[in-house]
Each structure stands twice: as C-alpha cells, then as structure tokens.
Enzyme design. Structure first.
Site, short mmCIF file in Angstrom:
data_model
loop_
_atom_site.label_atom_id
_atom_site.label_comp_id
_atom_site.label_asym_id
_atom_site.label_seq_id
_atom_site.Cartn_x
_atom_site.Cartn_y
_atom_site.Cartn_z
N GLU A 55 4.78 6.73 2.44
CA GLU A 55 4.44 5.36 2.87
C GLU A 55 4.81 4.42 1.73
OE1 GLU A 55 0.66 4.39 4.64
OE2 GLU A 55 0.42 6.40 5.50
N ASN B 266 -3.85 12.93 6.01
CA ASN B 266 -3.41 11.61 5.55
C ASN B 266 -4.47 10.97 4.66
OD1 ASN B 266 -1.71 8.99 5.90
ND2 ASN B 266 -3.78 8.34 6.44
N GLU B 267 -4.07 10.58 3.46
CA GLU B 267 -4.91 9.79 2.55
C GLU B 267 -6.35 10.30 2.48
OE1 GLU B 267 -4.50 5.62 3.46
OE2 GLU B 267 -2.41 5.58 2.81
N TYR C 55 1.87 0.11 -1.39
CA TYR C 55 2.26 -1.16 -0.79
C TYR C 55 2.06 -2.27 -1.82
CZ TYR C 55 1.71 1.39 3.63
OH TYR C 55 1.82 2.30 4.65
#
Length: 500
Positions: A290, A170-171, A242
């Site tokens: 995401e 992840n990331e 986001y």
C-alpha cells in the site's frame, strides 16, 4: 539555471526489477468495486457487468498484480460469503457500509483475466485463523476431490484459480483493525496459517504483515517479534505508507519519499538481523503493498458517514489528485526502483475511485487522474535491471529534512539495451541542466523526452477537463560521445529514453 550530474554504468546494478512492483489494489471499499470496475447496465459494461472503459485503462497501466479484497475490509470478511448462489449481505465494520457480496472471488478472478493481471489474495487473520486460511487455499488452488475444491467446481470453476500470492491478513499492528493483535500473537497465527497454506499448495508465496506505517509506536519491535515467530514459513514482509500535504508545504511534501526510502532500508535491516539470529540461508524480501498520497477526502468522508452510514458503495476516499501529488507519486516509484534488490512487490493503493489513478462517474465517463501518468510511464519503461545512479545535485532544506536533492532519479537498463532515466525535479522555480554520463553503454541517442508539468501545482484532471495535466514532449537536449545534456524544467516528472 542550476546544474546536476548523473553517472550511469551497466555494471552499477541494484537488481532485477520484479514486474510485480507495478501492482495495485482493489478493496471492497467505496466505489472501487461497485461503480468502479463493476457497473451492470452501464453503456460500457460487458456481459458480466464489468466496465470495459475501466478495463482498458487498467490494461494501459500494465498492472501486474492486484491485491484483493482488502485492506481493513478483509479483517472481518468471510470468504465463503463471496462464492455460490446464496450470498448474504453483511455489515462491513471497517468502512461502515453494507457489502452485498455480488462481486466475489469467481467474478474477480474473471475480471483479473480480462485486465491481464494476477491476483494477490488477502486472507482474514483478524476475526478468523489458520483453519479458514487452509480452506480458502484448498478452494482456490486444489484440483479437485476434496470438500472445498469440489465446492469451487460446483460453483462453476472446474480448473483451479491458481492464486500464487497471498497476504496473511492486513495491518494487524493497528488498533483500528478488527481482531488487532500483538506482534507475538500475530506472528504465531501467521506462522501456523502459513504452514497449513503451504501444505495445501507448496507453490504459493506469502506476505506477512509488517508495520502499517513507520509512524507506528511499535515499528521495528513489531517486525522483530513477528519475524522471530514465522521467518521460515513466509516470503515477504509488507510495508504501508501514505503521505499528505495538509499544511500546503510543497517543498516538504515532495521530500516525503525520503521517508519512504528510510522505511524500506530499516525493514531490510530488521529482516536481515532476524536472518542472522536464526542462522538462516533464506532471504526475506519486501512487499510495499500500500503506497500513495491520501489526505484530500478525509473531511468529505466524515460527512458521508454522518449522512449515509451502512449504505452500499458509499463514495468514500475519493481523493482528487493534483499535479504536486503526481510529482510525489513519481518520486515514490523512483524509490521503489532504487530498492529493486529487496522490494519485489508493490501496490499503488488503490486502482479505481478510491485514492486511485482512475476515476469513474456512475453511468458516466472514466478518466485518468494526475498520478496515473508516472505509474504508466514507470510500468511501461521501467522493466529490466535497476541501475545505481551516481548523482550530484543541488539540495535544499525543509521542515523534516536537510539536504533534499532537487533531482530525484532512478535508471533502468532494458533487456533491449535501452536506458531509461526517470527524473523528478523538486525545484520550485529554476530549470536544471542535467549532465548524464552514459559512455558505458556505447553509442546511444535520446529517443524521447517525456515531460509531465503544469504551472499550477494544484491543477487537477476532471471528467469535464481530463487533459489538464497530461504528458507532453520535453525540451530534450544533446548527446555527444556518450555524454548527454538535458534541460529538466522546474517541478516536473521526466522520462528520458535512450537507445542505440
């Protein structure tokens, strides 16, 4: 009243909509698990402790796949802690809480079956590596007769869990990540992990970490270097994004989905550049695993950490979404549909309590936030073939973009030959008379106009007032000879359903 025009044709095809774009995300973060999907002793809890009211809402959303168990959490997570009887409590350095491991892989697999969804399992490539990646695939998917498959059987699951979709960490481009790596370091460990995982189970699909944001200074170079190392052994590249509106600039905020579209097109071009460099016949697609609005809760989270650091299931990232957030969420879904030829997986992050469409109160109720409704409509009506819409719309300018269309739209041809058009009006004041040319589809009628609108862009849903922002019947319009005229209210999410 303003005017806009949309032309659709059954031959203007973008691509098949993969149902997995209607995915979501449950991380061991905040009250997503404990107090969210799982609350033993709650009046609505089932025998395993899962909240039936939450399950009902998840099933209503039609969530196709759920990414689990993280997120930043996974970069320091030992999967062995979450299975068997003697489960240790661990400090989670990602979110400064204590994880009990009361809910683990077996419990989540049971929950996923109850929720009618599939698991997208993320492995730890932060503090761990290829050996542990191999072991968890063997544990989850191998029938039996080996160390880890027999361990699963001993832990109560005779049949394999058959997890088919896996995230390779992840990331990993983020300095905030446990075990942060350079693109070259990550690409090599992702490639070696992918090899071992697919040797154990050749049927699985793997998602490699792309940039955690298009704002990252390494964006672009990260993808090029990483893919150069692991292109032939992975299947998807992840994107995360986001948006927020801390400056209270509604027109600029509603234009942010244009950034999302640019992000997608740039990563597609990089994937194809590496394909060309390698003379490969394999196409890498995208997993936008995401996406959401996230900014409301940041100050609140800092205060919680000051008071309760290392507590269990702290109420973190509990954004309360307003009506304008729902409009941007609708435009982000429209963007995913317009890129359905390459975006095959997407996860609204997250699902319950943590930047989520579904909220709960411990011991109390469960309600839908404003962003619940665009996802619900897209998931329910946006399955089939994505169509390229030719749009002629008035435009406006804002701080970051010129020529922002006031009409943002995507269209889907259903397998039953119905046509669904999703429309967000970004216009703050004026309604729009929308002309739709549907002559290519034969004799259609307007079956339904669903409208999400509120006069106050800051209106929210709460447990006490859960129906403040909810869908209603739209003003509709006329259809004559394959041409429709529909009135679209200012600042609104619209679902136009046409059928024969």
């Amino acid at each position: 009243m303003k005017n806009a025009k949309i032309i659709l044709d059954k031959d203007y095809i973008i691509g098949r909509v993969d149902p997995r774009i209607y995915g979501s995300f449950i991380e061991h973060l905040g009250r997503a698990v404990y107090g969210g999907i799982y609350e033993p002793g709650h009046p609505m809890a089932d025998a395993q402790g899962f909240r039936r009211d939450v399950l009902q809402m998840v099933r209503k959303l039609g969530v196709s796949v759920v990414r689990y168990p993280g997120g930043n959490f996974v970069s320091g997570f030992n999967w062995e802690d979450s299975v068997g009887r003697n489960r240790p409590s661990r400090l989670d350095l990602a979110w400064f809480t204590t994880e009990s491991n009361a809910v683990g892989l077996h419990e989540f697999a049971d929950w996923a079956k109850k929720a009618d969804t599939e698991i997208m399992y993320a492995i730890n490539l932060g503090t761990r590596g290829p050996e542990n990646a191999r072991d968890i695939v063997e544990y989850a998917n191998h029938p039996g007769g080996s160390k880890f498959s027999d361990m699963r059987i001993a832990n109560g699951a005779k049949d394999p869990l058959n997890i088919k979709l896996w995230c390779l960490g992840n990331e990993m481009d983020g300095p905030w990540q446990m075990g942060h790596k350079t693109a070259l370091e990550y690409g090599r460990i992702a490639n070696e992990s992918a090899k071992l995982m697919k040797w154990v189970d050749p049927s699985i699909e793997l998602v490699a970490c792309g940039s955690s944001s298009s704002d990252m200074p390494t964006f672009g170079s990260w993808e090029l270097t990483m893919l150069d190392e692991c292109y032939e052994n992975i299947d998807y590249v992840s994107l995360h994004r986001y948006y927020g509106n801390p400056t209270n600039d509604t027109p600029g905020f509603l234009a942010r989905s244009m950034d999302m579209d640019e992000f997608i097109r740039t990563v597609v071009s990089i994937c194809d550049a590496v394909k060309g460099k390698k003379h490969s016949k394999k196409q890498i697609n995208l997993s936008f695993d995401e996406w959401n609005v996230w900014y409301h809760s940041r100050e609140q989270d800092e205060e919680i950490w000051k008071r309760e650091k290392w507590g269990p299931a702290l109420p973190l990232l509990e954004d309360v979404y307003n009506f304008e957030d729902a409009l941007l969420a609708g435009s982000m879904l429209i963007t995913l549909l317009r890129n359905a030829d390459r975006v095959k997986i997407a996860c609204l992050a997250q699902l319950v309590n943590v930047i989520a469409p579904i909220m709960t109160r411990n011991g109390g109720g469960c309600w839908a936030q404003t962003i619940f409704w665009p996802f619900y409509h897209a998931s329910k009506y946006g399955r089939g073939t994505s169509l390229k819409a030719l749009v002629d719309s008035p435009v406006y300018s804002c701080a970051d973009y010129d020529a922002v269309p006031i009409i943002d739209t995507a269209a889907v041809l259903g397998d039953d030959n119905s046509v669904t058009v999703f429309v967000v009006s970004r216009d703050l004041k004026e309604d729009c008379l929308l002309d739709l040319d549907l002559r290519a589809f034969g004799d259609l009628k307007l079956q339904e106009h669903i409208l999400l609108h509120h006069d106050d862009v800051k209106a929210v849903n709460t447990e006490e007032h859960p129906d403040t922002v909810v869908p209603a019947m739209g003003p509709g319009g006329t259809v004559d000879g394959g041409k429709a005229q529909i009135r679209v209210p200012a600042l609104s999410w619209n679902v136009l359903r046409f059928a024969r």
